[in-house]
Enzyme design. Sequence first.
Site, PDB file in Angstrom:
ATOM      1  N   LYS A   6       0.847  -1.192   0.000  1.00 54.16           N
ATOM      2  CA  LYS A   6       0.000   0.000   0.000  1.00 54.16           C
ATOM      3  C   LYS A   6       0.883   1.243   0.000  1.00 54.16           C
ATOM      4  CE  LYS A   6      -2.132  -2.351   3.321  1.00 54.16           C
ATOM      5  NZ  LYS A   6      -3.051  -2.864   4.351  1.00 54.16           N
ATOM      6  N   ASP A  17      -5.203  -8.681   9.311  1.00 55.07           N
ATOM      7  CA  ASP A  17      -6.604  -8.235   9.373  1.00 55.07           C
ATOM      8  C   ASP A  17      -7.577  -9.273   8.801  1.00 55.07           C
ATOM      9  OD1 ASP A  17      -5.543  -7.713   6.855  1.00 55.07           O
ATOM     10  OD2 ASP A  17      -6.654  -5.856   6.553  1.00 55.07           O
TER      11      ASP A  17
HETATM   12 MG    MG Z   1      -8.217  -2.479   7.746  1.00 58.36          MG
END
Ligand code: MG
Length: 488
Positions: free
Chosen positions: A189, A224
């Site tokens: 990211k 996550d």
């Molecule tokens: Mg997240």
Amino acid sequence: DERKRKAAAVVEEVERAFSTPTALLRGIADAMVEEMERGLRADLQAPLKMLISYVDNLPTGMEFRFRFGGNGNVGLFQIGYGALMDEHGLFYALDLGGTNFRVIRVQLGGREKRVVKQQYEEVSIPPHLMVGTSTELFDFIAAELEKFVRTEGEDFHLPDGKQRELGFTFSFPVHQTSISSGTLIKWTKGFCINGAVGEDVVAELSRAIERQGLDMKVTALVNDTVGTLAGGRYVDNDVVAAVILGTGTNAAYVEHANAIPKWNGLLPKSGNMVINMEWGNFRSDKLPLSEYDNALDFESLNPGEQVYEKMISGMYLGEIVRRILLKLAREASLFGDVVPPKLEQLFVLRTPDMSAMHHDTSHDLKHLGSKLKDILGVPDTSLEARYITLHVCDLVAERGARLAAAGIYGILKKLGKDKLPNDFSQQRTVVAMDGGLYEHYKKFSACLEATLTDLLGEEAASSVIVKLANDGSGIGAALLAASHSQYA
Ligand code: MG
Ligand code: ADP
């Protein structure tokens, strides 16, 4: 005229390059399955890391179904057992995503009461910290955590003499060495921090917590996706996979431990192991990469990496649209004789803005027009330019959603859940979804679901449920912190 002809030619070429016919998606799903198998064998060339999460004790349950009323409704009565269900007490979680991070506390009340109370706070990550040093990043996080702990109210109870415990949700690829330790494989990211790769992220966080003078122990490190899977399974026994569509994209699922050739530890009692696929790094000849994708990748922080993620996730969709609009502005004067200078700026068009434009239903696309004005500084746009912009948003979102659906279909195939089950006790297959892109971009999520139904066929699709497990990753991390408590 000439300008219109040029615009039409560019749009047609984008339509061609971005098309994802169902047959292509089927090929992509098969390639996903092959890459999953390669990753599970630890093939060095495998793009999918298929990381072992050390989470092998998800709740399992017995389930009773009954029909009630005359309307054919099916009631569901679940008795969960196994780990996670009996956890009691106060636990914290910290979720470091791609854009935001959240601090969470939950009071768990065991099987009967489950989550008695939860609170959270969300903080956006200052961009300079994403490309700074890891000490700065972790100090910032720990300072926010310390502030949050100070606001703990009377309704949360920590028994005397016990240390607070935390589950750390870390949405980057980590080579786990246990449930509570692991080294960073790479940043993804918008993150690029020198010196952090190869370091134990729990040790780094723990040191920062100590520097804040906070007495807290990190007892679980979870991706996550794994947190979402655990949190989803806590409320629904039929959850078999979790998919994140937020800033980035990733998936996790429950694999049979004996289908993981690279696993050389003891077989877990449950016979299962949650695998964090790190599917954002999926690549295949079958992926329809366009000139825009190649240019985006080349100019990114991580060229050559996260190819699938760059076609699908929230960090990139708006940027792909920007690149197409820029080509239209340059070659077909879409926004007038001069190319709007702001349109040249990387990442100026964010996915939430793309989504807002895409959902404009006014007949003259006035909302879309005012977004273009805000973002690109073009005072007025022709109706034609606005319609073309809408169409570009549609092409880019649809491709992303369809590719994501192909990935999910791949996981279901790997699990043998792509066919209608003949065993009544295994009627439902649930995929827990989370992430801002899936949650907020309705045209995207609607397209994903329709595509998955299309791929599965109506019959098999009737047993597959895709559901938003909002905040699942935070609760999941707290649950995993609880089940791996030093006091347990
Ligand atoms: Mg997240
Ligand atoms: P993270 O991925 O950082 O953990 P989230 O799951 O909250 O965090 O996802 C945030 C991302 O979701 C944003 O970076 C953005 O790309 C996307 N997003 C948020 N809101 C919207 C929206 N309204 N429309 C489309 N995408 C959105």
